[in-house]
Design a protein around this motif. Structure first.
Motif, short mmCIF file in Angstrom:
data_model
loop_
_atom_site.label_atom_id
_atom_site.label_comp_id
_atom_site.label_asym_id
_atom_site.label_seq_id
_atom_site.Cartn_x
_atom_site.Cartn_y
_atom_site.Cartn_z
N VAL A 390 42.49 16.50 -21.40
CA VAL A 390 43.13 17.77 -21.71
C VAL A 390 42.14 18.88 -21.39
N ASN A 391 42.55 19.79 -20.52
CA ASN A 391 41.69 20.91 -20.12
C ASN A 391 40.33 20.42 -19.64
N ASP A 392 40.36 19.40 -18.77
CA ASP A 392 39.14 18.82 -18.19
C ASP A 392 38.25 18.14 -19.23
N GLN A 393 38.79 17.86 -20.40
CA GLN A 393 38.04 17.18 -21.44
C GLN A 393 38.53 15.74 -21.54
N PRO A 394 37.76 14.74 -21.04
CA PRO A 394 38.19 13.35 -21.16
C PRO A 394 37.93 12.82 -22.57
N PHE A 395 38.82 11.98 -23.04
CA PHE A 395 38.61 11.38 -24.35
C PHE A 395 39.42 10.08 -24.43
N CYS A 396 38.95 9.19 -25.29
CA CYS A 396 39.67 7.95 -25.55
C CYS A 396 40.83 8.23 -26.51
N VAL A 397 41.94 7.56 -26.27
CA VAL A 397 43.05 7.56 -27.20
C VAL A 397 43.21 6.14 -27.73
N ILE A 398 43.13 5.99 -29.03
CA ILE A 398 43.33 4.69 -29.65
C ILE A 398 44.61 4.77 -30.47
N SER A 399 45.53 3.85 -30.22
CA SER A 399 46.85 3.95 -30.84
C SER A 399 47.33 2.61 -31.35
N LYS A 400 48.19 2.68 -32.36
CA LYS A 400 48.83 1.48 -32.89
C LYS A 400 50.03 1.91 -33.73
N SER A 401 50.97 1.01 -33.91
CA SER A 401 52.05 1.29 -34.85
C SER A 401 51.51 1.09 -36.26
N GLY A 402 52.21 1.68 -37.23
CA GLY A 402 51.70 1.72 -38.59
C GLY A 402 51.40 0.37 -39.21
N GLY A 403 52.17 -0.66 -38.84
CA GLY A 403 52.04 -1.96 -39.49
C GLY A 403 51.08 -2.92 -38.83
N LEU A 404 50.31 -2.47 -37.83
CA LEU A 404 49.42 -3.37 -37.11
C LEU A 404 47.95 -3.04 -37.37
N GLY A 405 47.09 -3.98 -36.97
CA GLY A 405 45.65 -3.78 -37.12
C GLY A 405 45.11 -4.40 -38.39
N THR A 406 43.81 -4.71 -38.38
CA THR A 406 43.16 -5.29 -39.55
C THR A 406 42.69 -4.20 -40.50
N LEU A 407 42.35 -4.61 -41.71
CA LEU A 407 41.85 -3.67 -42.71
C LEU A 407 40.63 -2.92 -42.21
N GLU A 408 39.76 -3.61 -41.47
CA GLU A 408 38.48 -3.04 -41.02
C GLU A 408 38.60 -2.30 -39.69
N LEU A 409 39.77 -1.76 -39.38
CA LEU A 409 40.01 -1.15 -38.07
C LEU A 409 39.04 -0.02 -37.78
N ALA A 410 38.74 0.83 -38.74
CA ALA A 410 37.81 1.94 -38.51
C ALA A 410 36.44 1.43 -38.10
N GLU A 411 36.03 0.33 -38.68
CA GLU A 411 34.75 -0.27 -38.33
C GLU A 411 34.77 -0.78 -36.89
N GLN A 412 35.89 -1.35 -36.49
CA GLN A 412 36.05 -1.81 -35.11
C GLN A 412 35.98 -0.64 -34.13
N ILE A 413 36.59 0.47 -34.51
CA ILE A 413 36.56 1.66 -33.66
C ILE A 413 35.13 2.18 -33.53
N ASP A 414 34.40 2.23 -34.65
CA ASP A 414 33.00 2.67 -34.60
C ASP A 414 32.17 1.79 -33.66
N ARG A 415 32.38 0.48 -33.78
CA ARG A 415 31.62 -0.45 -32.95
C ARG A 415 31.98 -0.28 -31.48
N PHE A 416 33.25 -0.10 -31.21
CA PHE A 416 33.70 0.11 -29.84
C PHE A 416 33.09 1.38 -29.25
N MET A 417 33.11 2.47 -30.00
CA MET A 417 32.59 3.73 -29.49
C MET A 417 31.10 3.63 -29.20
N ALA A 418 30.36 2.89 -30.05
CA ALA A 418 28.93 2.73 -29.82
C ALA A 418 28.66 1.88 -28.59
#
Length: 427
Positions: A390-418
């Motif tokens: 958006v406006n020459d700004q690249p960024f990752c989009v992480i998406s899921k439906s409300g009922g999916l993913g594990t409890l520790e999803l935020a931790e997985q996102i942190d690990r992925f970003m690192a």
């Protein structure tokens, strides 16, 4: 070369099904554009995954949208159709399956609604979620569209008169050849191997195919197809993360609570911020966006949630008190959240935007000015990583439906970003 058209009823569905093909190297484009140029897009991409935004339409409206889109695609030369359905069978299931079948002029639509990797299986024609009948699962408590049936056939018959044939995992496949036409054939499946067996039987590369299911069956189809050349994954140089929870599913609520426990700064929207039509114009949205942007700059990891616990959501009371219909209420929440995210974008660079809930994702990407998005990988089953700009700004989009993913999803996102900032991560 196989060309697939995926028709989904919300944005996360279009994403989590489209990414199954991306993982095999097929160039995939996800869009919410209503009247695309099919010939042009299929000259650039192997797979087109369309969000038709039919989840909350009436059955008549949903039928019309799916029929019109599928017919236009068929006239443009598309011969492989996949009707993506919600894994908990929410939405206009019967109307949309019948619409695709009618538009394609085919005699049979093959429907495998199981998603074993995420605990969704079909047994004796009944849908289960993590071992519980669908009608007794968390989806029966959905405040907007509670599920009332477990029988896949009964759910279809709520909106369709098309005959339904049920095939058990060890049943008589020959019955699909002698039964009435046109028809919808529903397949039992409890494992990925069951889905592989179904896919191997019903998919024909050189013939018109009309198939349906959630991301689980799409993944099985991809296992049949030959691998393509993998394309390099783009990265964002920023380490900031914004989680946005528009979904009020208990699974998402629990994931947000876990994110707070591991250090995410949080903003829980008040009823006025969610439901007021003056939230944006009155200046409250801009004030809150500035506060969130400053917090992102300081803490790097921030989340926005519509509720922090289930007890905060009493839709019936809110509708009666404020005079809203459910549809209008849902629309206001999505609009206000998406406008808030857009204002945050104007003030801070984000490395990753994670949006939980199809309605919120659709509204957010639309207001950011995105015409489409390329899914690239799955962080875990049903959790899709894409790149946007958006406006020459690249960024990752992480998406899921409300009922999916594990409890520790935020931790997985942190690990992925690192890890993704490591130049060798995607090689």
């Amino acid at each position: 070369m196989v060309r697939f058209l995926i028709l989904a009823d919300d944005f996360t569905g279009a994403m989590d099904t489209g990414v199954q093909f991306s993982k095999k190297g097929f160039r995939t484009w996800v869009t919410a554009e209503r009247f695309p140029d099919f010939k042009y897009l299929f000259s650039k991409y192997d797979v087109l995954s369309m969000d038709l935004e039919t989840r909350h339409l009436t059955k008549e409206e949903a039928y019309a949208v799916v029929y019109r889109t599928a017919l236009a695609a068929y006239k443009a030369g598309v011969r492989h159709f996949y009707k993506k359905t919600d894994s908990a069978l929410r939405g206009n299931i019967g109307a949309e399956l019948s619409a695709l079948l009618d538009a394609s002029k085919m005699d049979v639509l093959h429907f495998a609604p199981a998603f074993p990797q995420n605990g969704r299986i079909t047994k004796n024609g009944l849908q289960y979620v993590n071992g519980t009948l669908l009608e007794n699962s968390v989806f029966a408590k959905d405040p907007f569209e509670p599920i009332k049936f477990s029988s896949v056939s009964d759910i279809i018959f709520q909106q369709s008169k098309t005959p339904v044939i049920q095939i058990s995992a060890d049943g008589n496949w020959g019955s699909t050849d002698v039964s009435p036409t046109p028809k919808i054939v529903v397949y039992d499946a409890s494992t990925d191997a069951d889905l592989d067996k179904i896919g191997g039987r019903v998919f024909k590369e050189d013939e018109t195919c009309v198939l349906s299911g959630c991301a689980g069956f799409a993944d099985a189809l991809c296992r049949i197809l030959p691998d393509q050349i993998k394309h390099p994954f783009c990265r964002s140089p920023e380490e900031t993360v914004l989680l946005v929870a528009g979904s009020v599913n208990q699974i998402t609520i629990d994931q947000m609570q876990y994110a707070k426990e591991i250090g995410y700064a949080s903003f829980t929207l008040t009823p006025a911020q969610k439901y007021s039509s003056d939230f944006v114009q009155g200046g409250e949205c801009e004030r809150l966006a500035k506060q969130i942007a400053n917090t992102i700059k300081k803490h790097k990891r921030v989340l926005i949630e519509s509720v922090s616990e289930r007890s905060q959501l009493n839709v019936a009371d809110a509708c009666q008190r404020d005079g809203f219909f459910i549809k209008k209420m849902r629309g206001l929440v999505c609009k206000n959240i998406s406008e808030l995210v857009v204002m945050v974008f104007k003030q801070v660079k984000l490395g990753s935007l994670a949006v939980f809930g199809g309605d919120s994702l659709y509204e957010t990407m639309k207001r950011l000015g995105s015409k489409g998005i390329e899914p690239q990988m799955e962080l875990s089953s049903g959790v899709v990583v894409s790149m946007s700009q958006v406006n020459d700004q690249p960024f990752c989009v992480i998406s899921k439906s409300g009922g999916l993913g594990t409890l520790e999803l935020a931790e997985q996102i942190d690990r992925f970003m690192a890890e993704s900032r490591d130049a060798n991560y995607f090689q």
